[in-house]
Write a protein that holds these residues in place. Sequence first.
Motif, short mmCIF file in Angstrom:
data_model
loop_
_atom_site.label_atom_id
_atom_site.label_comp_id
_atom_site.label_asym_id
_atom_site.label_seq_id
_atom_site.Cartn_x
_atom_site.Cartn_y
_atom_site.Cartn_z
N UNK A 1 0.87 -1.18 0.00
CA UNK A 1 0.00 0.00 0.00
C UNK A 1 0.91 1.23 0.00
N UNK A 2 1.02 1.96 -1.13
CA UNK A 2 1.95 3.08 -1.18
C UNK A 2 1.55 4.24 -0.28
N UNK A 3 0.28 4.29 0.12
CA UNK A 3 -0.17 5.39 0.97
C UNK A 3 0.00 5.11 2.45
N UNK A 4 0.35 3.89 2.78
CA UNK A 4 0.54 3.53 4.18
C UNK A 4 1.84 4.15 4.68
N UNK A 5 1.86 4.50 5.96
CA UNK A 5 3.08 5.08 6.55
C UNK A 5 4.15 4.01 6.65
N UNK A 6 5.36 4.43 6.33
CA UNK A 6 6.48 3.51 6.50
C UNK A 6 7.03 3.66 7.90
N UNK A 7 7.80 2.72 8.34
CA UNK A 7 8.35 2.73 9.68
C UNK A 7 9.31 3.91 9.81
N UNK A 8 9.15 4.69 10.88
CA UNK A 8 10.05 5.81 11.13
C UNK A 8 9.64 7.09 10.42
N UNK A 9 8.57 7.04 9.66
CA UNK A 9 8.13 8.24 8.93
C UNK A 9 6.91 8.80 9.63
N UNK A 10 7.04 10.00 10.16
CA UNK A 10 5.92 10.65 10.81
C UNK A 10 5.60 11.93 10.06
N UNK A 11 4.33 12.22 9.96
CA UNK A 11 3.94 13.47 9.34
C UNK A 11 4.06 14.59 10.36
N UNK A 12 4.63 15.69 9.93
CA UNK A 12 4.75 16.84 10.82
C UNK A 12 3.38 17.50 10.94
N UNK A 13 2.97 17.81 12.15
CA UNK A 13 1.68 18.47 12.31
C UNK A 13 1.75 19.87 11.72
N UNK A 14 0.62 20.34 11.22
CA UNK A 14 0.56 21.66 10.61
C UNK A 14 0.38 22.71 11.69
N UNK A 15 1.43 22.95 12.43
CA UNK A 15 1.38 23.96 13.48
C UNK A 15 2.22 25.14 13.03
N UNK A 16 1.61 26.30 13.10
CA UNK A 16 2.30 27.52 12.70
C UNK A 16 2.29 28.51 13.84
N UNK A 17 3.30 29.36 13.84
CA UNK A 17 3.39 30.42 14.83
C UNK A 17 3.57 31.74 14.09
N UNK A 18 3.16 32.83 14.71
CA UNK A 18 3.36 34.15 14.15
C UNK A 18 4.69 34.67 14.68
#
Length: 109
Positions: free
Chosen positions: A12-29
């Motif tokens: 499944x190419x869309x499945x997360x691979x081991x050690x790969x985390x998506x960065x949360x979309x957190x922004x600061x001003x």
Amino acid sequence: TPDQVVIRRDYNPKAKTVGQEEAPDQYMISPITNEKIPAHKVQEHMRIGLLDPKWMEERQRTIAEKQDEENVLAAGSDIDTSLKQLAERRTDIFGIGTEETQIGKKIGE
């Protein structure tokens, strides 16, 4: 070679691979530039922003100069007049009935 090819049927190419985390979309001003910055880049942004204290003054001056420049866009009535003049001479584009004129000539000339 074709003998060495391994086919995975459960891939499944869309499945997360081991050690790969998506960065949360957190922004600061940014307190320096008032821009939205990804939270993980704030430390480097602050370091670069504080390297040259005159940079902020130059940036603000440049922004103020751009705002003070004259507006180079034509006013609405100027656009209207220009289009009317163009339509009079380019019946091949804008069309007036079935009569067409040569480019650059008005109807009746």
